[in-house]
Design a protein around this motif. Structure first.
Motif, PDB file in Angstrom:
ATOM      1  N   ALA A   4       4.199 -16.302  38.975  1.00 42.75           N
ATOM      2  CA  ALA A   4       5.066 -15.179  38.615  1.00 42.75           C
ATOM      3  C   ALA A   4       5.861 -15.448  37.351  1.00 42.75           C
ATOM      4  CB  ALA A   4       6.015 -14.859  39.775  1.00 42.75           C
ATOM      5  N   GLN A   5       6.078 -16.717  37.018  1.00 39.97           N
ATOM      6  CA  GLN A   5       6.806 -17.085  35.801  1.00 39.97           C
ATOM      7  C   GLN A   5       5.862 -17.327  34.629  1.00 39.97           C
ATOM      8  OE1 GLN A   5       7.689 -18.619  38.938  1.00 39.97           O
ATOM      9  NE2 GLN A   5       9.147 -16.913  39.024  1.00 39.97           N
ATOM     10  N   ARG A   6       4.579 -16.951  34.779  1.00 35.44           N
ATOM     11  CA  ARG A   6       3.556 -17.080  33.742  1.00 35.44           C
ATOM     12  C   ARG A   6       3.276 -18.543  33.412  1.00 35.44           C
ATOM     13  NH1 ARG A   6       0.714 -12.723  33.648  1.00 35.44           N
ATOM     14  NH2 ARG A   6       0.038 -13.145  31.516  1.00 35.44           N
ATOM     15  N   ARG A   7       3.419 -19.410  34.413  1.00 33.24           N
ATOM     16  CA  ARG A   7       3.093 -20.817  34.238  1.00 33.24           C
ATOM     17  C   ARG A   7       1.716 -21.087  34.826  1.00 33.24           C
ATOM     18  NH1 ARG A   7       8.760 -22.672  36.829  1.00 33.24           N
ATOM     19  NH2 ARG A   7       7.665 -21.626  38.534  1.00 33.24           N
ATOM     20  N   ASN A   8       0.967 -21.935  34.167  1.00 35.12           N
ATOM     21  CA  ASN A   8      -0.370 -22.300  34.618  1.00 35.12           C
ATOM     22  C   ASN A   8      -0.262 -23.158  35.873  1.00 35.12           C
ATOM     23  OD1 ASN A   8      -2.992 -23.242  34.960  1.00 35.12           O
ATOM     24  ND2 ASN A   8      -3.330 -23.607  32.785  1.00 35.12           N
ATOM     25  N   VAL A   9      -0.768 -22.654  36.997  1.00 45.75           N
ATOM     26  CA  VAL A   9      -0.624 -23.382  38.267  1.00 45.75           C
ATOM     27  C   VAL A   9      -1.601 -24.545  38.383  1.00 45.75           C
ATOM     28  CG1 VAL A   9       0.208 -21.288  39.421  1.00 45.75           C
ATOM     29  CG2 VAL A   9      -2.218 -21.902  39.575  1.00 45.75           C
ATOM     30  N   PHE A  10      -2.484 -24.712  37.402  1.00 39.81           N
ATOM     31  CA  PHE A  10      -3.376 -25.867  37.414  1.00 39.81           C
ATOM     32  C   PHE A  10      -2.669 -27.131  36.921  1.00 39.81           C
ATOM     33  CE2 PHE A  10      -7.529 -23.185  36.923  1.00 39.81           C
ATOM     34  CZ  PHE A  10      -7.431 -22.827  38.254  1.00 39.81           C
ATOM     35  N   SER A  11      -1.445 -26.991  36.375  1.00 37.98           N
ATOM     36  CA  SER A  11      -0.671 -28.137  35.889  1.00 37.98           C
ATOM     37  C   SER A  11       0.731 -28.091  36.491  1.00 37.98           C
ATOM     38  CB  SER A  11      -0.567 -28.116  34.363  1.00 37.98           C
ATOM     39  OG  SER A  11      -1.849 -28.171  33.751  1.00 37.98           O
ATOM     40  N   ASP A  12       1.253 -29.260  36.839  1.00 37.89           N
ATOM     41  CA  ASP A  12       2.625 -29.298  37.358  1.00 37.89           C
ATOM     42  C   ASP A  12       3.609 -29.509  36.205  1.00 37.89           C
ATOM     43  OD1 ASP A  12       2.629 -32.000  36.698  1.00 37.89           O
ATOM     44  OD2 ASP A  12       2.334 -32.678  38.761  1.00 37.89           O
ATOM     45  N   ALA A  13       4.901 -29.663  36.542  1.00 34.53           N
ATOM     46  CA  ALA A  13       5.935 -29.773  35.513  1.00 34.53           C
ATOM     47  C   ALA A  13       5.743 -30.992  34.626  1.00 34.53           C
ATOM     48  CB  ALA A  13       7.311 -29.808  36.176  1.00 34.53           C
ATOM     49  N   ASP A  14       5.062 -32.011  35.148  1.00 36.79           N
ATOM     50  CA  ASP A  14       4.811 -33.221  34.369  1.00 36.79           C
ATOM     51  C   ASP A  14       3.484 -33.180  33.623  1.00 36.79           C
ATOM     52  OD1 ASP A  14       7.212 -34.372  35.251  1.00 36.79           O
ATOM     53  OD2 ASP A  14       6.248 -35.054  37.108  1.00 36.79           O
ATOM     54  N   GLY A  15       2.750 -32.055  33.762  1.00 37.93           N
ATOM     55  CA  GLY A  15       1.465 -31.932  33.086  1.00 37.93           C
ATOM     56  C   GLY A  15       0.290 -32.473  33.867  1.00 37.93           C
ATOM     57  N   ALA A  16       0.508 -32.896  35.096  1.00 35.27           N
ATOM     58  CA  ALA A  16      -0.574 -33.448  35.919  1.00 35.27           C
ATOM     59  C   ALA A  16      -1.349 -32.327  36.609  1.00 35.27           C
ATOM     60  CB  ALA A  16      -0.001 -34.406  36.957  1.00 35.27           C
ATOM     61  N   GLU A  17      -2.566 -32.652  37.022  1.00 31.76           N
ATOM     62  CA  GLU A  17      -3.395 -31.688  37.739  1.00 31.76           C
ATOM     63  C   GLU A  17      -2.823 -31.440  39.127  1.00 31.76           C
ATOM     64  OE1 GLU A  17      -7.087 -33.708  37.594  1.00 31.76           O
ATOM     65  OE2 GLU A  17      -7.456 -33.230  35.485  1.00 31.76           O
ATOM     66  N   THR A  18      -2.886 -30.209  39.589  1.00 28.40           N
ATOM     67  CA  THR A  18      -2.274 -29.812  40.852  1.00 28.40           C
ATOM     68  C   THR A  18      -3.311 -29.674  41.962  1.00 28.40           C
ATOM     69  OG1 THR A  18      -2.518 -27.463  40.336  1.00 28.40           O
ATOM     70  CG2 THR A  18      -0.484 -28.548  39.605  1.00 28.40           C
ATOM     71  N   ALA A  19      -2.796 -29.471  43.166  1.00 26.80           N
ATOM     72  CA  ALA A  19      -3.683 -29.191  44.299  1.00 26.80           C
ATOM     73  C   ALA A  19      -4.427 -27.888  44.076  1.00 26.80           C
ATOM     74  CB  ALA A  19      -2.865 -29.135  45.591  1.00 26.80           C
ATOM     75  N   ALA A  20      -3.780 -26.877  43.484  1.00 27.40           N
ATOM     76  CA  ALA A  20      -4.444 -25.596  43.214  1.00 27.40           C
ATOM     77  C   ALA A  20      -5.637 -25.796  42.290  1.00 27.40           C
ATOM     78  CB  ALA A  20      -3.450 -24.610  42.598  1.00 27.40           C
ATOM     79  N   PHE A  21      -5.502 -26.660  41.309  1.00 21.63           N
ATOM     80  CA  PHE A  21      -6.605 -26.968  40.396  1.00 21.63           C
ATOM     81  C   PHE A  21      -7.786 -27.543  41.174  1.00 21.63           C
ATOM     82  CE2 PHE A  21      -8.543 -30.382  37.748  1.00 21.63           C
ATOM     83  CZ  PHE A  21      -9.107 -29.607  36.748  1.00 21.63           C
ATOM     84  N   ARG A  22      -7.519 -28.494  42.051  1.00 18.83           N
ATOM     85  CA  ARG A  22      -8.594 -29.118  42.828  1.00 18.83           C
ATOM     86  C   ARG A  22      -9.206 -28.125  43.806  1.00 18.83           C
ATOM     87  NH1 ARG A  22      -4.555 -32.987  42.881  1.00 18.83           N
ATOM     88  NH2 ARG A  22      -4.016 -32.541  45.056  1.00 18.83           N
ATOM     89  N   HIS A  23      -8.366 -27.309  44.426  1.00 14.36           N
ATOM     90  CA  HIS A  23      -8.893 -26.356  45.413  1.00 14.36           C
ATOM     91  C   HIS A  23      -9.740 -25.274  44.750  1.00 14.36           C
ATOM     92  CE1 HIS A  23      -5.251 -27.511  48.143  1.00 14.36           C
ATOM     93  NE2 HIS A  23      -6.217 -28.396  48.201  1.00 14.36           N
ATOM     94  N   PHE A  24      -9.373 -24.863  43.536  1.00 14.41           N
ATOM     95  CA  PHE A  24     -10.182 -23.871  42.818  1.00 14.41           C
ATOM     96  C   PHE A  24     -11.571 -24.435  42.537  1.00 14.41           C
ATOM     97  CE2 PHE A  24     -11.687 -21.381  39.243  1.00 14.41           C
ATOM     98  CZ  PHE A  24     -11.197 -20.107  39.489  1.00 14.41           C
ATOM     99  N   ILE A  25     -11.622 -25.689  42.081  1.00 15.46           N
ATOM    100  CA  ILE A  25     -12.920 -26.329  41.837  1.00 15.46           C
ATOM    101  C   ILE A  25     -13.694 -26.463  43.144  1.00 15.46           C
ATOM    102  CG2 ILE A  25     -14.069 -28.447  41.079  1.00 15.46           C
ATOM    103  CD1 ILE A  25     -11.696 -28.879  39.177  1.00 15.46           C
ATOM    104  N   GLY A  26     -13.009 -26.872  44.209  1.00 16.42           N
ATOM    105  CA  GLY A  26     -13.667 -26.997  45.503  1.00 16.42           C
ATOM    106  C   GLY A  26     -14.246 -25.689  45.979  1.00 16.42           C
ATOM    107  N   GLY A  27     -13.539 -24.581  45.732  1.00 18.76           N
ATOM    108  CA  GLY A  27     -14.060 -23.274  46.109  1.00 18.76           C
ATOM    109  C   GLY A  27     -15.301 -22.900  45.326  1.00 18.76           C
ATOM    110  N   LEU A  28     -15.310 -23.208  44.021  1.00 19.56           N
ATOM    111  CA  LEU A  28     -16.510 -22.938  43.223  1.00 19.56           C
ATOM    112  C   LEU A  28     -17.689 -23.749  43.733  1.00 19.56           C
ATOM    113  CD1 LEU A  28     -15.010 -22.886  39.596  1.00 19.56           C
ATOM    114  CD2 LEU A  28     -15.776 -20.922  40.930  1.00 19.56           C
TER     115      LEU A  28
END
Length: 450
Positions: free
Chosen positions: A269-293
Motif C-alpha cells: 500500500a505504500q508502493r514499496r516492493n514486497v520482494f525486498s525488506d527494509a535492509d534490501g534482503a529478499e523476503t518470504a513473499a519473494f520466495r513464495h512467488f517463485i515457489g508458486g510459479l
C-alpha cells in the motif's frame, strides 16, 4: 465531440486540432485478435455503448466455432461494450484520421463478461488487491520480420534487408543487423510515438530477422493493452515495407522461437516492493512467488503456449528454457532473477511464448505467483549452473498442457470457472482441427516407408 475531452494526451496531440473521421471499437478475443466495429466518429460520439455477441470468445484461431454447452451458445446474446477512453489511441497507418478505443465488456446485468481475456486479467489483479498488493509487470516482445508469405505449403523465409540479402541468423545484439530493416523500425518508433507508447529498447535477437522490443514496467492491464496494440502496429509497419511481422512461437525451422518474457514485482500500500525488506534482503513473499510459479506454471502452460506450434519453441539450448529452475542472472533458467537494486527486485518468467494472448499470458503468470503467496510455498534450491541440463518441467505438447489445465482446480478458480471451461473447449477444438491436417514431414517420411 465532448468525449474527446476524456482521451489521453498522446491522442489529443496526434489529432493536433483535427476531428477524427473514424473510431474503431475493439476488444480482444481469445487468440488476441482485435474484434469489434468501425464507425464514423460522429456516430461514435452520439452513443455511450455498443453491442457484440459474447460468443466471439468461442471462436477458434481458424475462424471455426467451438461447441460450448452454455445457454448463449445457441441464442448468441449481445454483451455491452462501453468505451474505455483511457485506451484511446491513434491508428496512424490509416488514410483518414482514425482512433482506436478498447472497450469494457459486461453482460446485460452489468457484470463483467467472464470469458473476456481483459476481464480475466482484471480478475487476477483484483485478487492481489484483496491482499493489499499491486502487481507490476514489464514485458519483452520477440517477433520476426519475414518475407511476404502467401502459400502455406512453402516454408517461411527471412525478409530481405536493405543490402538485398536475406536477414542473417546468429547476429544477436548486432546493430548492423538492425540497420538491415531500419525503415521498418523507424515506422515502429513513429507509430509508437503517435500512440503514446514508450519503448524501452529494440535489440536484434538470435534468429534471422528476429527482434525484441522491451516495454517500461507498469500496470498489468495497461501493459497488456499496449502489447495488444503493439502487435497490430508492428504488423502495419512491416506491411508498409513489403514484409510480414509474425508473432508465431516458431515460424522458421532451425531458428530460435519468439517468447514474451514477463518481469514481475509486487508493491504494498505504500508502493514499496514486497520482494525486498527494509535492509534490501529478499523476503518470504519473494520466495513464495517463485515457489508458486514452480508449482503451478505447468498447469498454466496451455495459456502461455496456446497452439501446437508453441511447443516447437521448447527445444533445449535454443534460448527457450524447458525447465522451471530459478536462478540469479541465469538465462538458462525458466525463472530468472535479473541484476537490480533491491527496490527493483523482480522475477522474470521466460516460459511464455509471444503467440499467447497478452492478457491471458500475464494473468496466468500472475495467478501462479499469487497461489504461491497464498500457500506460502517455498521454491526449490537455486540453480547456479546450466539449467538446460535439468529435467524438463514443461509439457511437450498442447494435449498434455490442456490435460494439466483441466485438473488445476485452484488455478481455474482464480482465472474464473466459466472462462476456464470455454478456453479448454476452444483449444481442444483447435487441436482436433489441427489433427485433420497432414504435414510435409508425414508425407516425406511415411508415404512409402511405413
Amino acid at each position: 465531440m465532448s468525449w474527446l475531452d476524456h482521451i489521453p494526451e498522446a491522442a489529443r496531440l496526434w489529432l493536433d486540432g483535427r476531428r477524427p473521421d473514424e473510431v474503431e471499437c475493439i476488444v480482444s478475443d481469445l487468440p488476441g485478435i482485435a474484434r469489434g466495429k468501425a464507425m464514423p466518429a460522429t456516430k461514435f460520439g452520439r452513443q455511450s455503448r455498443f453491442y457484440l455477441p459474447r460468443t466471439i470468445f468461442q471462436q477458434t484461431i481458424t475462424g471455426g466455432w467451438a461447441e460450448v454447452p452454455l445457454p448463449e451458445s445457441a441464442t448468441e446474446p449481445d454483451m455491452i461494450l462501453t468505451p474505455d477512453y483511457a485506451t484511446a489511441t491513434a491508428a496512424p497507418w490509416t488514410a483518414d484520421v482514425t482512433l482506436q478505443v478498447i472497450h469494457d465488456m459486461t453482460l446485460q446485468d452489468g457484470t463483467p463478461v467472464p470469458t473476456a481475456p481483459r476481464n480475466v486479467l482484471r480478475r487476477v489483479v483484483a485478487a492481489y488487491a484483496e491482499m493489499g498488493l499491486t502487481p507490476v509487470v514489464a514485458p519483452e516482445m520477440e517477433f520476426y520480420l519475414v518475407a511476404r508469405h502467401t502459400d502455406p505449403g512453402v516454408p517461411i523465409a527471412p525478409m530481405i534487408g536493405r543490402t538485398g540479402r536475406a536477414a542473417a541468423a546468429r547476429q544477436a545484439y548486432s546493430l548492423s543487423a538492425i540497420d538491415e530493416y531500419g525503415p521498418v523500425i523507424d515506422d515502429i518508433y513513429d507509430f509508437a510515438e503517435a500512440q503514446g507508447f514508450e519503448i524501452d529498447g529494440i535489440t536484434q535477437e538470435g534468429g534471422a530477422g528476429q527482434l525484441e522490443i522491451n516495454l517500461r514496467h507498469g500496470d498489468p492491464v495497461k501493459l497488456a493493452d499496449e502489447i495488444f496494440f503493439f502487435k497490430r502496429l508492428i504488423r502495419e509497419a512491416a506491411l508498409r515495407h513489403g514484409c510480414f511481422a509474425t508473432f508465431m512461437a516458431k515460424p522458421i525451422e532451425g531458428e530460435p522461437g519468439s517468447s514474451m518474457h514477463i518481469h514481475h514485482s509486487l508493491l504494498d500500500a505504500q508502493r514499496r516492493n514486497v520482494f525486498s525488506d527494509a535492509d534490501g534482503a529478499e523476503t518470504a513473499a519473494f520466495r513464495h512467488f517463485i515457489g508458486g510459479l514452480q508449482r503451478h506454471l505447468p498447469s498454466a502452460i496451455a495459456l502461455l503456449a496456446p497452439y501446437v506450434n508453441s511447443y516447437r519453441r521448447y527445444v533445449k539450448e535454443f534460448a527457450a528454457p524447458v525447465n522451471l529452475e530459478w536462478g540469479r542472472d541465469n538465462r538458462t533458467a525458466g525463472l530468472r532473477i535479473p541484476i537490480s537494486e533491491p527496490e527493483a527486485r523482480r522475477v522474470e518468467n521466460r516460459i511464455a511464448g509471444m503467440d499467447c494472448n497478452p492478457y491471458l499470458g500475464i494473468a496466468a503468470s500472475l495467478a501462479c505467483g499469487l497461489l504461491g503467496l497464498r500457500e506460502e510455498r517455498d521454491p526449490a534450491p537455486e540453480m547456479t549452473g546450466n539449467a538446460y541440463a535439468s529435467e524438463g518441467a514443461v509439457p511437450r505438447g498442447l494435449y498434455d498442457a490442456l490435460d494439466l489445465f483441466a485438473r488445476a482446480e485452484d488455478l481455474r478458480a482464480l482465472l474464473g470457472p466459466e472462462f476456464s471451461q470455454v478456453y479448454s473447449i476452444v483449444k481442444t477444438t483447435e487441436y482436433d482441427e489441427y489433427l485433420q491436417a497432414i504435414s510435409p514431414w508425414e508425407r516425406e517420411h511415411l508415404l512409402i516407408n511405413v
